[in-house]
Design a protein around this motif. Structure first.
Motif, PDB file in Angstrom:
ATOM      1  N   PHE A 184     -12.535 -27.582  15.357  1.00 46.14           N
ATOM      2  CA  PHE A 184     -11.819 -29.115  15.608  1.00 46.14           C
ATOM      3  C   PHE A 184     -12.445 -29.803  16.797  1.00 46.14           C
ATOM      4  N   GLU A 185     -12.543 -31.316  16.238  1.00 47.37           N
ATOM      5  CA  GLU A 185     -12.990 -31.762  17.527  1.00 47.37           C
ATOM      6  C   GLU A 185     -12.538 -32.834  17.673  1.00 47.37           C
ATOM      7  N   TYR A 186     -11.499 -32.760  18.237  1.00 48.44           N
ATOM      8  CA  TYR A 186      -9.924 -33.540  19.014  1.00 48.44           C
ATOM      9  C   TYR A 186      -9.983 -32.376  20.004  1.00 48.44           C
ATOM     10  N   SER A 187      -8.677 -33.292  20.753  1.00 47.24           N
ATOM     11  CA  SER A 187      -8.483 -32.701  22.056  1.00 47.24           C
ATOM     12  C   SER A 187      -7.361 -32.789  21.985  1.00 47.24           C
ATOM     13  N   GLY A 188      -6.640 -32.983  21.660  1.00 43.87           N
ATOM     14  CA  GLY A 188      -4.498 -32.773  21.531  1.00 43.87           C
ATOM     15  C   GLY A 188      -4.507 -31.940  20.857  1.00 43.87           C
ATOM     16  N   ASN A 189      -3.029 -31.527  20.424  1.00 47.23           N
ATOM     17  CA  ASN A 189      -2.542 -31.463  19.338  1.00 47.23           C
ATOM     18  C   ASN A 189      -2.598 -31.101  17.881  1.00 47.23           C
ATOM     19  N   PHE A 190      -2.721 -29.168  17.809  1.00 47.02           N
ATOM     20  CA  PHE A 190      -3.851 -29.222  16.710  1.00 47.02           C
ATOM     21  C   PHE A 190      -3.099 -28.240  16.049  1.00 47.02           C
ATOM     22  N   ASP A 191      -3.634 -28.030  14.672  1.00 41.26           N
ATOM     23  CA  ASP A 191      -3.004 -27.225  13.761  1.00 41.26           C
ATOM     24  C   ASP A 191      -4.045 -26.720  13.186  1.00 41.26           C
ATOM     25  N   LEU A 192      -4.144 -24.952  13.330  1.00 43.02           N
ATOM     26  CA  LEU A 192      -4.924 -24.385  12.686  1.00 43.02           C
ATOM     27  C   LEU A 192      -4.599 -22.862  12.211  1.00 43.02           C
ATOM     28  N   HIS A 193      -4.571 -23.213  10.274  1.00 43.85           N
ATOM     29  CA  HIS A 193      -3.851 -21.724  10.309  1.00 43.85           C
ATOM     30  C   HIS A 193      -4.727 -21.327   8.931  1.00 43.85           C
ATOM     31  N   ALA A 194      -4.136 -19.906   8.567  1.00 47.93           N
ATOM     32  CA  ALA A 194      -4.386 -19.812   7.421  1.00 47.93           C
ATOM     33  C   ALA A 194      -3.067 -19.172   6.476  1.00 47.93           C
ATOM     34  N   GLU A 195      -3.284 -19.773   5.512  1.00 48.58           N
ATOM     35  CA  GLU A 195      -1.787 -20.058   4.198  1.00 48.58           C
ATOM     36  C   GLU A 195      -2.315 -18.832   3.375  1.00 48.58           C
ATOM     37  N   VAL A 196      -1.482 -17.252   3.224  1.00 46.80           N
ATOM     38  CA  VAL A 196      -2.790 -16.689   1.916  1.00 46.80           C
ATOM     39  C   VAL A 196      -1.134 -16.761   0.715  1.00 46.80           C
ATOM     40  N   ASP A 197      -0.874 -16.212   0.100  1.00 43.72           N
ATOM     41  CA  ASP A 197       0.100 -16.600  -1.280  1.00 43.72           C
ATOM     42  C   ASP A 197      -0.447 -15.546  -1.872  1.00 43.72           C
ATOM     43  N   THR A 198       0.836 -15.265  -2.824  1.00 46.23           N
ATOM     44  CA  THR A 198       1.317 -13.884  -3.784  1.00 46.23           C
ATOM     45  C   THR A 198       0.429 -13.657  -4.599  1.00 46.23           C
ATOM     46  N   TYR A 199      -0.863 -14.553  -4.916  1.00 47.06           N
ATOM     47  CA  TYR A 199      -1.781 -14.755  -5.853  1.00 47.06           C
ATOM     48  C   TYR A 199      -2.941 -14.664  -5.136  1.00 47.06           C
TER      49      TYR A 199
ATOM     50  N   VAL B 110      -4.511 -16.236  -3.034  1.00 45.66           N
ATOM     51  CA  VAL B 110      -5.277 -17.645  -2.543  1.00 45.66           C
ATOM     52  C   VAL B 110      -5.232 -17.727  -0.846  1.00 45.66           C
ATOM     53  N   THR B 111      -6.235 -18.512  -0.290  1.00 49.37           N
ATOM     54  CA  THR B 111      -6.208 -18.598   0.928  1.00 49.37           C
ATOM     55  C   THR B 111      -6.364 -19.599   1.230  1.00 49.37           C
ATOM     56  N   ARG B 112      -5.549 -20.305   1.921  1.00 51.67           N
ATOM     57  CA  ARG B 112      -5.206 -21.731   1.815  1.00 51.67           C
ATOM     58  C   ARG B 112      -5.909 -22.326   3.115  1.00 51.67           C
ATOM     59  N   LEU B 113      -7.376 -22.781   3.951  1.00 52.91           N
ATOM     60  CA  LEU B 113      -7.224 -22.912   5.500  1.00 52.91           C
ATOM     61  C   LEU B 113      -6.932 -24.523   5.658  1.00 52.91           C
ATOM     62  N   GLN B 114      -6.373 -24.870   6.883  1.00 51.66           N
ATOM     63  CA  GLN B 114      -5.811 -26.076   7.114  1.00 51.66           C
ATOM     64  C   GLN B 114      -6.245 -26.176   8.776  1.00 51.66           C
ATOM     65  N   LEU B 115      -7.022 -27.852   9.064  1.00 51.12           N
ATOM     66  CA  LEU B 115      -7.160 -27.685  10.387  1.00 51.12           C
ATOM     67  C   LEU B 115      -6.625 -29.526  10.126  1.00 51.12           C
ATOM     68  N   GLY B 116      -5.792 -30.017  11.506  1.00 50.62           N
ATOM     69  CA  GLY B 116      -5.891 -30.646  11.805  1.00 50.62           C
ATOM     70  C   GLY B 116      -4.900 -31.286  13.071  1.00 50.62           C
ATOM     71  N   ILE B 117      -4.542 -32.882  12.914  1.00 50.17           N
ATOM     72  CA  ILE B 117      -3.649 -33.400  14.294  1.00 50.17           C
ATOM     73  C   ILE B 117      -2.102 -31.999  13.887  1.00 50.17           C
ATOM     74  N   ASN B 118      -1.593 -31.733  14.622  1.00 52.53           N
ATOM     75  CA  ASN B 118      -0.099 -30.968  14.300  1.00 52.53           C
ATOM     76  C   ASN B 118       0.466 -31.812  14.144  1.00 52.53           C
ATOM     77  N   GLU B 119       1.896 -31.972  12.737  1.00 57.43           N
ATOM     78  CA  GLU B 119       2.471 -32.626  12.816  1.00 57.43           C
ATOM     79  C   GLU B 119       3.630 -32.301  13.574  1.00 57.43           C
ATOM     80  N   ARG B 120       4.009 -31.748  14.100  1.00 56.79           N
ATOM     81  CA  ARG B 120       5.371 -31.747  15.061  1.00 56.79           C
ATOM     82  C   ARG B 120       5.015 -33.050  16.661  1.00 56.79           C
TER      83      ARG B 120
END
Length: 757
Positions: A261-276, A278-288
């Motif tokens: 992430f080219e950013y210096s503040g709050n961030f969220d980087l996660h991998a979400e695996v569903d029960t099939y 499939v992996t969802r990678l996401q990266l961005g400003i933290n929604e909190r």
């Protein structure tokens, strides 16, 4: 079919009939398709494949019980089971969305459909934000895909840049309000990518003050694996990068995907695996704490995220990111220039100094070959300790009777450049600035203000604050010959609030703060283009790609102990090049770890970074001072190779008796190997270092800064990489050591230089 091809190989191939997009450069492929429903689908990201007219066979549909289906009478088409490029919540996908927008009726449901595309050569700038760039338009191509939610007048443009010579893609998003009512963007990921399976090991880089960016690996499992920051800094605790590797991947083989992430503040980087699986990678400003108010006609630009692919293990992923930093992130006068070897007075004097004492330290440093003297904390305002003075950037006449102009002249007359410590974002209550503008400190009205290190944050979301600090800093830079700034930041946000804006804008406060930091940095660099700024945040508390856009080097950690630095610099190297890592030799016993290590080892670790010293050389013995001279001579001879060559991790310092790494010049004619003995094992096993990155057909002559049984010998690159370089002779000696072999001890080290004949 329509294709856009750059001169150097980056291509965006568009099949308009099938609404299919293929980004490729011969090393990677990223394939996207808008289906008949207008949903933008992720079909493939990985090693390059030949183009074909239709990759639609990769869209897999099946009837799954309990699914919510989009098409009347069709039990197969469900967003829950499709791999998407920018998913939303509320239309059948129950995984984490990339976007959420609150509307006047209270709903945050978004329904995005494909609305066209645009292809351009080069790489556009992001207004007010750091972002990758190219020197020539032929070096990259950019795809912009438009999505719309017509009911609420929402537009979303996904931007993808593929580089001609790197296995990486830059992504960002622009969200616009084209409707009649105000909207509130409450989640806006810069990158979302759905992978078809979950067979990955996730490596994150976590720690705390003085032990930053240690790699930790776990296999992905069902649910969400997340690293984040809510401190409004990338933080010591979790760096905004992660690697996703196939099991069994090593440094030099196997598939690895890297996110940064080219950013210096709050961030969220996660991998979400569903029960099939499939992996969802996401990266961005933290929604909190984030909500961006959009009036009709306004837009919001997300920061940029980077994704890279390697089929050459972690080493290949690291090379991709290192070259992105060196070629496409670091800017300005110091992009291609070697930065000066410095000495910093902090651990030598702390607050106990006057002008003559500083000049005395600088004079001796010059004799050793140092090129830059840096005055750290305590030179300004009423700064006699850490409870006062921050915000008052005026020299203290008791310590500096001739001001900075007088001190800098005395330093320059010695033949050294002069540098200065600032902490521009902070204020003490005991300061003239706070007494004049108490409302400029970050606070929530009616709430208690917590402090950190006796400091309070200035509200950099307020332009008046940024203007004031810019005025103070630029005045000093005009008055004195200051070549370098150490930019520190020693506390994180609390009671976050922007008193200059109304309630509907409070979700913008954290991001606007970071934009203010970037604005001040950019204004200083535009006004003083030859200035070097080194980032710092209690050491490595804001070490990220965003800061490297403004500060070509960052203080890696406040922990200067050589053995701890092995771990810190080893982990940092996965994503960041050696030229970005501020690394110094300091006194022993070390002030953070209380450990005593040889001065050779302290230098042999610090040389793999932007090299310097953090001590008073006047306190060294004549023998030690001679060693410092030799160290500086060695580094000057090889620093260009160290900072621009290819870095390879050889042996991890985590849990091993030995640690090792190496750097190889781009032409593969010279290599420097760092070999470190951590804790000696009695009667230990034989050890060889399997080197990497050499020309297998070249003959390399070996020289060693310590003592070694192979000093002066020659070997082919093939031997050194396949058989290995013998490193178990126990001869970790001193630079110039003439004693017999067999003198290894705890914390000893040596450097090998390999020169092609």
């Amino acid at each position: 079919m329509q294709a856009t091809q750059t001169a150097h190989g980056a291509a965006i191939i568009v099949n308009e009939q099938n609404r299919q997009f293929h980004l490729t450069n011969g090393r990677i492929s990223y394939i996207i398709k808008a289906d008949e429903q207008g949903t933008l689908l992720s079909l493939y990201f990985g090693k390059a494949v030949p183009d074909r007219e239709d990759f639609g066979y990769l869209i897999e549909l099946a009837h799954r019980p309990t699914s919510t289906c989009r098409i009347d009478g069709d039990l197969h088409y469900s967003l829950e089971h499709l791999r998407q490029e920018y998913p939303e919540y509320g239309t059948g996908d129950y995984r984490t969305p990339a976007i959420a927008v609150c509307q006047p009726n209270g709903s945050d449901m978004v329904d995005l459909t494909y609305d066209g595309y645009h292809v351009s050569q080069g790489k556009p700038k992001l207004e007010g934000l750091p972002a990758t760039y190219v020197d020539n338009e032929d070096d990259a191509a950019t795809l912009s895909i438009d999505l719309v939610d017509r009911l609420i007048g929402l537009s979303v443009t996904l931007n993808y840049t593929v580089f001609a010579d790197k296995p990486a893609v830059a992504r960002s998003v622009v969200i616009g309000n084209n409707g009649a009512d105000a909207l509130s963007v409450e989640r806006a990921m810069s990158l979302s990518l759905d992978l078809p399976d979950s067979d990955y090991d996730m490596t994150e880089f976590t720690g705390a003050w003085s032990r930053e960016r240690h790699p930790h690996t776990q296999h992905l499992h069902y649910g969400t694996q997340q690293i984040e920051s809510l401190r409004n800094a990338s933080g010591h605790f979790a760096n905004p990068v992660a690697a996703f590797a196939r099991p069994g991947a090593s440094e030099d083989h196997g598939e690895v995907i890297g996110l940064a992430f080219e950013y210096s503040g709050n961030f969220d980087l996660h991998a979400e695996v569903d029960t099939y699986d499939v992996t969802r990678l996401q990266l961005g400003i933290n929604e909190r704490g984030f909500a961006w108010h959009l009036e009709p006609g306004e837009t919001f630009q997300t920061p940029e995220a980077l994704i890279a692919y390697s089929d050459e293990g972690y080493d290949g992923m690291s090379r991709a990111f290192h070259r992105l930093v060196l070629d496409n992130i670091v800017r300005g006068a110091w992009k291609r220039r070697e930065r000066p070897i410095l000495i910093n007075n902090w651990e030598a004097t702390y607050f106990d100094f006057d002008e003559d004492k500083l000049v005395d330290i600088a004079r001796t440093a010059k004799q050793a070959g140092v090129e830059l003297f840096v005055l750290d904390d305590g030179w300004f305002g009423a700064r006699n300790n850490d409870t006062a003075g921050l915000g008052d950037w005026t020299p203290n006449p008791a310590r500096l009777p001739q001001g900075l102009a007088g001190l800098s002249k005395r330093i320059n007359d010695l033949g050294l450049k002069f540098g200065l410590w600032f902490e521009p974002e902070m204020v003490n209550k005991d300061s003239d600035l706070y007494r004049a503008h108490p409302d400029w400190a970050v606070h929530t009205p009616g709430r208690h203000m917590n402090h950190g290190r006796n400091e309070f944050l200035l509200n950099f979301a307020n332009k008046d604050v940024v203007d004031n600090i810019y005025g103070q800093m630029s005045r000093l830079l005009d008055e004195a010959n200051i070549a370098y700034i150490k930019w520190d930041m020693n506390r994180f946000v609390s009671e976050g609030y922007d008193v200059t804006r109304g309630a509907e804008h409070q979700g913008e406060a954290y991001h606007r703060y970071i934009l203010g930091v970037y604005d001040l940095l950019e204004r200083l660099l535009q006004r003083f283009p030859d200035l070097i700024i080194e980032g710092c945040a209690s050491g490595g508390g804001r070490f990220d790609m965003g800061m490297l856009y403004y500060t070509p080097q960052i203080w890696c950690s406040d922990d200067t102990d050589a053995i701890e630095r092995l771990k810190i610099q080893y982990g940092t190297s996965y994503f960041y090049p050696l030229s970005a890592m501020g690394a110094h030799v300091s006194v022993v016993p070390n002030h953070q770890a209380n450990r005593i290590t040889p001065i050779e080892t302290r230098a042999n670790v610090a040389m793999f970074g932007t090299f310097g010293y953090e001590l008073d050389l006047n306190t060294l013995s004549e023998e030690e001072f001679g060693k410092v001279r030799s160290q500086i001579e060695f580094f000057k001879r090889y620093r260009e190779i160290i900072h621009t060559g290819d870095f390879h991790r050889l042996v991890s310092p985590d849990g091993n008796e030995q640690a090792a790494w190496m750097v190889v010049s781009r032409d593969r004619k010279t290599a420097i190997v760092g070999d470190y003995r951590i804790l000696l094992t009695p009667n230990s096993r034989y050890m060889r270092l399997h080197l990497r990155g050499l020309d297998e057909n070249a003959q390399y002559r070996v020289s060693c800064t310590g003592a070694s049984s192979i000093d002066g010998a020659a070997f082919t690159g093939a031997e050194l990489m396949r058989i290995g370089m013998v490193s178990s002779d126990g001869s970790y000696g001193e630079m110039g050591d003439s004693e017999p072999l067999g003198k290894a001890s705890d914390f000893s080290s040596r450097l090998f230089v390999l020169t092609a004949e």
